[in-house]
Design a protein around this motif. Structure first.
Motif, PDB file in Angstrom:
ATOM      1  N   MET A 180       0.851  -1.174   0.000  1.00 54.00           N
ATOM      2  CA  MET A 180       0.000   0.000   0.000  1.00 54.00           C
ATOM      3  C   MET A 180       0.895   1.234   0.000  1.00 54.00           C
ATOM      4  O   MET A 180       2.072   1.170   0.378  1.00 54.00           O
ATOM      5  CB  MET A 180      -0.910  -0.003   1.234  1.00 54.00           C
ATOM      6  N   LYS A 181       0.354   2.360  -0.388  1.00 47.18           N
ATOM      7  CA  LYS A 181       1.165   3.569  -0.495  1.00 47.18           C
ATOM      8  C   LYS A 181       1.718   4.014   0.846  1.00 47.18           C
ATOM      9  O   LYS A 181       2.760   4.682   0.914  1.00 47.18           O
ATOM     10  CB  LYS A 181       0.351   4.700  -1.134  1.00 47.18           C
ATOM     11  N   ASP A 182       1.070   3.627   1.946  1.00 45.72           N
ATOM     12  CA  ASP A 182       1.582   3.990   3.275  1.00 45.72           C
ATOM     13  C   ASP A 182       2.616   3.000   3.789  1.00 45.72           C
ATOM     14  O   ASP A 182       3.085   3.129   4.924  1.00 45.72           O
ATOM     15  CB  ASP A 182       0.431   4.134   4.277  1.00 45.72           C
ATOM     16  N   GLY A 183       2.988   2.002   2.960  1.00 41.64           N
ATOM     17  CA  GLY A 183       4.015   1.049   3.338  1.00 41.64           C
ATOM     18  C   GLY A 183       3.498  -0.219   3.985  1.00 41.64           C
ATOM     19  O   GLY A 183       4.264  -1.149   4.233  1.00 41.64           O
ATOM     20  N   GLU A 201     -10.883  -1.873  -6.288  1.00 42.55           N
ATOM     21  CA  GLU A 201     -10.503  -1.789  -4.879  1.00 42.55           C
ATOM     22  C   GLU A 201      -9.074  -2.252  -4.655  1.00 42.55           C
ATOM     23  O   GLU A 201      -8.322  -1.640  -3.888  1.00 42.55           O
ATOM     24  CB  GLU A 201     -11.466  -2.623  -4.027  1.00 42.55           C
ATOM     25  N   GLU A 202      -8.689  -3.338  -5.326  1.00 44.18           N
ATOM     26  CA  GLU A 202      -7.338  -3.849  -5.086  1.00 44.18           C
ATOM     27  C   GLU A 202      -6.263  -2.908  -5.619  1.00 44.18           C
ATOM     28  O   GLU A 202      -5.144  -2.895  -5.116  1.00 44.18           O
ATOM     29  CB  GLU A 202      -7.157  -5.247  -5.685  1.00 44.18           C
ATOM     30  N   MET A 203      -6.578  -2.117  -6.615  1.00 44.50           N
ATOM     31  CA  MET A 203      -5.598  -1.212  -7.193  1.00 44.50           C
ATOM     32  C   MET A 203      -5.529   0.137  -6.480  1.00 44.50           C
ATOM     33  O   MET A 203      -4.605   0.923  -6.733  1.00 44.50           O
ATOM     34  CB  MET A 203      -5.911  -0.974  -8.669  1.00 44.50           C
ATOM     35  N   ARG A 212      -1.933  -1.695 -16.265  1.00 41.32           N
ATOM     36  CA  ARG A 212      -3.029  -0.789 -16.644  1.00 41.32           C
ATOM     37  C   ARG A 212      -4.084  -0.781 -15.540  1.00 41.32           C
ATOM     38  O   ARG A 212      -4.867  -1.716 -15.401  1.00 41.32           O
ATOM     39  CB  ARG A 212      -3.646  -1.233 -17.970  1.00 41.32           C
ATOM     40  N   CYS A 213      -4.093   0.278 -14.755  1.00 41.50           N
ATOM     41  CA  CYS A 213      -4.987   0.419 -13.601  1.00 41.50           C
ATOM     42  C   CYS A 213      -6.142   1.365 -13.930  1.00 41.50           C
ATOM     43  O   CYS A 213      -6.129   2.034 -14.963  1.00 41.50           O
ATOM     44  CB  CYS A 213      -4.204   0.964 -12.407  1.00 41.50           C
ATOM     45  N   PRO A 214      -7.164   1.452 -13.065  1.00 38.89           N
ATOM     46  CA  PRO A 214      -8.232   2.431 -13.292  1.00 38.89           C
ATOM     47  C   PRO A 214      -7.659   3.835 -13.474  1.00 38.89           C
ATOM     48  O   PRO A 214      -6.781   4.264 -12.727  1.00 38.89           O
ATOM     49  CB  PRO A 214      -9.066   2.337 -12.007  1.00 38.89           C
ATOM     50  N   GLY A 215      -8.164   4.537 -14.483  1.00 33.72           N
ATOM     51  CA  GLY A 215      -7.679   5.876 -14.787  1.00 33.72           C
ATOM     52  C   GLY A 215      -6.519   5.921 -15.752  1.00 33.72           C
ATOM     53  O   GLY A 215      -6.044   7.002 -16.114  1.00 33.72           O
TER      54      GLY A 215
END
Length: 600
Positions: A310-313, A329-331, A343-346
């Motif tokens: 996750m981005k918070d580590g 949700e998983e991305m 290739r993720c959402p967005g």
């Protein structure tokens, strides 16, 4: 007069009718072999094929447990899908013959600086050549001279692994001392330097040290720890004294993606690169491999996606319900490198604004590769066609050297937090990720990374946690760069190839928004029910097995499972860490010994 075996290319260059009589003939209207190798230009022209012949020009398409195509490779399937070939399969020596031919004649050149430079270059590439052979076959014959047609060494058995590795170290140390020290020359980073030689040394010493450690190999000569120390020393010298830094514009959501899609190799981070360009009509296939249905439909596995924190580590696989999370949700909230690799959402192409959803027509798992995918306007708009990509590809880059340093120190048991801060944590900073804390990692090793279902079961000791995290970082940072298969073998982790190959999770029939734009772009419907109308740009699949259907692992729900019909007997621990010597080679030279487990 003694006859030598010369490369066919040289025979053609010099106008000889055959290689066998090349040194017996001196045609008056041709350049003779005796008149060649006498200028720096001669040495450069003769050595140029080292780069083209030996460097991997398609690292992005290595099949492994993280990256699969519609048809699994023999290595991924294992068992009797792996067989002894009659010939080829990496058992080729033409490049070595070219190297030794130059070394045998380099002293003809009166330019002393050129002699030293091209001797160093040749010895670096000889070390490179043998590294590829050792990785693939283990013990191989060592040749550091030209062989005459009646030379008894043509029929010798393999030399010891230690002899080959020791000679490789002698070669690379010479190259480190005498190759040019440059970064800002017009041909950088496309020509070998002392820094490229240091990167190679760190790479092959780390391979050998970890291979011996995890395979329990003890040979007379250097120990596993001595190779690990050599790797750490070479990497540290390059990190501290080399003229390189990690590429960054302080945009962690873009920098990683942009570096690999750039037309020109980044001179800050790329130590050695392969040049491609529209002007010279030198291309590779990375963009088309990800976008064109006929190119194998590659995709990352769910296991690869699970590697990303996750981005918070914190760990994604520590989240409740991670196993059945749907794509959006998983991305969400992950390491920014995930959305610059998959290739993720967005997602939208570089240089464009149109949001694209994952496309199962070109990807078997749903996790479509975007690393190396170029701006469609590059190279006169031709990059989307097969074999028209022009982004320069890395051979050695600083991030890999930093990871090699951290891993070598961790395996030695001498890693400190300062070591992580000068290596792994600089890579994480570029990605916008929190630091790796050594004490915290060792206090709580990741269950996922050490489990038999998903990770590595043979990592033990006080540094277990940080070794696993360095492996995670290596997987994430070097994804799709051609390292995974050799990493699995050196870690004695072939069982990773027996783990599940899974794609996205779907809870059942229904409409799905995979692009994250609030609109349906995928419809799955139950077998036997009427096919719904999808509308423009909407993918519609019947759930089930067979052509044109969407196979899920548990009937009407589960993980995308396009490989359900491909039998996987599995990785053979007694055989598959090494490749077999081709049968024709043993027939020609009965003194060669077949590798263990492959029979006669």
């Amino acid at each position: 007069m003694k006859k030598y075996i010369l490369p066919v290319a040289l025979c053609m260059l010099l106008g000889f009718s055959s290689c066998d009589d090349s040194l017996d003939l001196n045609p008056k209207d041709k350049v003779s072999e005796a008149d060649y190798f006498k200028t720096a230009e001669d040495l450069e022209l003769f050595s140029n094929p080292y780069y083209n012949n030996m460097l991997d020009k398609s690292p992005y398409d290595e099949d492994n447990d993280y990256y699969v195509q519609k048809s699994l490779s023999a290595e991924q399937r294992g068992g009797n899908y792996r067989t002894i070939p009659n010939s080829g399969s990496g058992w080729s020596w033409g490049d070595l013959r070219r190297i030794n031919s130059l070394l045998a004649r380099v002293d003809r050149c009166p330019d002393e600086a050129a002699v030293i430079k091209y001797t160093a270059l040749s010895r670096m590439f000889r070390a490179f050549f043998y590294f590829e052979k050792v990785k693939r076959f283990g013990n191989v014959p060592w040749y550091d001279k030209e062989l005459g047609s009646s030379d008894p060494d043509l029929y010798k058995t393999q030399d010891s692994r230690e002899l080959v590795m020791s000679n490789m170290i002698d070669d690379i140390d010479y190259a480190i001392e005498f190759l040019p020290d440059r970064k800002d020359e017009p041909d950088a980073p496309y020509r070998a330097t002392k820094w490229a030689a240091l990167a190679l040394k760190a790479q092959f010493c780390l391979f050998e040290g970890t291979y011996r450690k995890y395979h329990g190999i003890s040979l007379e000569g250097r120990s596993a720890d001595e190779y690990l120390q050599l790797a750490a020393d070479a990497a540290k010298e390059l990190i501290e004294e080399g003229p390189y830094k990690l590429y960054s514009t302080n945009k962690p959501d873009e920098d990683y993606l942009n570096m690999f899609a750039a037309e020109d190799a980044n001179k800050d981070e790329y130590i050695l690169a392969i040049r491609f360009s529209f002007a010279t009509k030198l291309y590779h296939n990375a963009t088309a491999a990800s976008l064109v249905a006929s190119q194998g439909r590659p995709g990352f596995t769910r296991k690869a996606v699970n590697m990303y924190l996750m981005k918070d580590g914190t760990r994604f696989t520590d989240k409740a319900g991670w196993q059945e999370m749907q794509f959006g949700e998983e991305m969400a909230g992950r390491d920014p490198r995930l959305a610059q690799t998959v290739r993720c959402p967005g997602y939208h192409r570089i240089g464009e604004t149109k949001v694209l959803s994952p496309d199962f027509g070109v990807c078997t798992t749903g996790y479509s590769p975007v690393k190396f995918v170029q701006n469609p306007k590059d190279a006169n708009g031709g990059v989307d066609r097969v074999e028209t990509s022009t982004a320069d590809l890395p051979v050695y880059r600083l991030a890999e050297v930093m990871l090699n340093y951290a891993e070598a120190k961790a395996e030695l048991g001498t890693l400190t937090q300062d070591d992580l801060d000068m290596s792994v944590n600089l890579i994480r900073k570029r990605a916008g990720m929190p630091d790796l804390n050594m004490a915290a990692a060792n206090a709580n090793p990741d269950w996922y990374l050490s489990s038999p279902e998903y990770g590595y079961t043979n990592v033990t000791g006080a540094n277990k946690g940080v070794i696993l995290e360095i492996r995670r970082e290596r997987s994430v940072e070097l994804m799709e760069e051609g390292f995974r298969w050799s990493d699995v073998r050196r870690w004695k982790a072939g069982y990773c190839y027996n783990q599940s190959i899974q794609g996205m999770y779907f809870p059942g029939p229904g409409e799905y928004d995979l692009s994250g734009n609030g609109k349906t772009d995928l419809i799955l419907y139950a077998s036997g029910s009427a096919k719904p109308a999808g509308g423009d740009g909407v993918q519609v699949y019947e759930i089930g097995k067979g052509d044109g259907k969407m196979p899920l692992s548990d009937g009407n729900r589960g993980y995308v499972d396009f490989h359900y019909d491909q039998v996987r007997p599995g990785f053979n621990e007694q055989r598959d860490y090494l490749y077999p010597v081709p049968s024709n080679e043993i027939a020609l030279n009965p003194n060669l010994i077949q590798n263990p487990g492959w029979g006669k």
